[in-house]
Every structure is written in C-alpha cells, then in structure tokens.
Design a protein around this motif. Sequence first.
Motif, PDB file in Angstrom:
ATOM      1  N   LEU A 125      -5.381   4.525  -5.412  1.00  0.00           N
ATOM      2  CA  LEU A 125      -3.722   4.219  -6.260  1.00  0.00           C
ATOM      3  C   LEU A 125      -3.183   5.160  -5.121  1.00  0.00           C
ATOM      4  N   ALA A 126      -3.040   6.043  -4.560  1.00  0.00           N
ATOM      5  CA  ALA A 126      -2.458   7.265  -3.493  1.00  0.00           C
ATOM      6  C   ALA A 126      -2.087   6.748  -2.186  1.00  0.00           C
ATOM      7  N   ASP A 127      -3.143   5.474  -2.234  1.00  0.00           N
ATOM      8  CA  ASP A 127      -3.184   4.720  -0.445  1.00  0.00           C
ATOM      9  C   ASP A 127      -1.610   3.170  -0.877  1.00  0.00           C
ATOM     10  N   LEU A 128      -2.174   2.895  -2.252  1.00  0.00           N
ATOM     11  CA  LEU A 128      -0.660   1.766  -2.844  1.00  0.00           C
ATOM     12  C   LEU A 128       0.475   2.549  -3.051  1.00  0.00           C
ATOM     13  N   GLN A 129       0.497   3.564  -2.789  1.00  0.00           N
ATOM     14  CA  GLN A 129       1.899   4.390  -3.301  1.00  0.00           C
ATOM     15  C   GLN A 129       2.994   3.660  -1.796  1.00  0.00           C
ATOM     16  N   GLN A 130       2.570   3.400  -0.627  1.00  0.00           N
ATOM     17  CA  GLN A 130       3.373   2.965  -0.024  1.00  0.00           C
ATOM     18  C   GLN A 130       4.085   1.741  -0.418  1.00  0.00           C
ATOM     19  N   ILE A 131       3.351   1.465  -0.506  1.00  0.00           N
ATOM     20  CA  ILE A 131       3.906  -0.242  -1.733  1.00  0.00           C
ATOM     21  C   ILE A 131       4.673   0.335  -2.500  1.00  0.00           C
ATOM     22  N   ASN A 132       5.477   1.114  -2.865  1.00  0.00           N
ATOM     23  CA  ASN A 132       6.707   1.512  -3.588  1.00  0.00           C
ATOM     24  C   ASN A 132       7.582   0.725  -3.714  1.00  0.00           C
ATOM     25  N   ARG A 133       8.200   1.019  -2.326  1.00  0.00           N
ATOM     26  CA  ARG A 133       9.466   0.877  -2.174  1.00  0.00           C
ATOM     27  C   ARG A 133       9.660  -0.873  -2.238  1.00  0.00           C
ATOM     28  N   ALA A 134       8.690  -1.513  -1.683  1.00  0.00           N
ATOM     29  CA  ALA A 134       9.407  -3.355  -2.212  1.00  0.00           C
ATOM     30  C   ALA A 134       8.803  -3.824  -3.251  1.00  0.00           C
ATOM     31  N   LEU A 135       8.531  -2.871  -4.340  1.00  0.00           N
ATOM     32  CA  LEU A 135       8.847  -2.659  -5.976  1.00  0.00           C
ATOM     33  C   LEU A 135      10.429  -3.506  -6.009  1.00  0.00           C
ATOM     34  N   ASN A 136      10.389  -4.590  -7.100  1.00  0.00           N
ATOM     35  CA  ASN A 136      11.151  -4.656  -7.645  1.00  0.00           C
ATOM     36  C   ASN A 136      11.925  -3.711  -9.201  1.00  0.00           C
ATOM     37  N   LYS A 137      12.679  -4.530 -10.156  1.00  0.00           N
ATOM     38  CA  LYS A 137      13.084  -3.164 -11.569  1.00  0.00           C
ATOM     39  C   LYS A 137      11.891  -3.864 -12.253  1.00  0.00           C
ATOM     40  N   ASP A 138      11.094  -4.645 -12.528  1.00  0.00           N
ATOM     41  CA  ASP A 138      10.157  -5.589 -13.500  1.00  0.00           C
ATOM     42  C   ASP A 138       8.949  -5.052 -13.160  1.00  0.00           C
TER      43      ASP A 138
END
Length: 61
Positions: free
Chosen positions: A21-34
């Motif tokens: 989960l911590a490693d996946l945090q890097q992708i947070n900026r790519a998320l859209n609002k939904d």
Amino acid sequence: MNKEENIIIHDGIGIPELRHLADLQQINRALNKDEFMEIVGVYKKAIDRLALQAEKEGIEI
C-alpha cells in the motif's frame, strides 16, 4: 491512570500488504476525483467496521 484499550483486528493485513500500500502511494497524483472517492469509501468502510467492533467490545473511541 487511564488504560487505553485496543481494538483487536482478527483478519487484518500483514506487513507485506502494508508495504505494498505504501508503494502504491506514488500513483496518488494520477487518480481522478471518482477514483479518489472510491478509495475514501474503502477507508470509510473500514472505519465504520472498527467503530462498530469497538462499540460491541465496550471500547470508547
């Protein structure tokens, strides 16, 4: 002295999953609002489950 009670999580995830989960945090900026709201919904579900468990165990949160 107040003794703090802990909620025991019987089916929780382990260290490898937490690290993932911590490693996946890097992708947070790519998320859209939904997508963000879907993730928030998952966390809310976990919080609600823990609050209900605490109430059943007589633990004040």
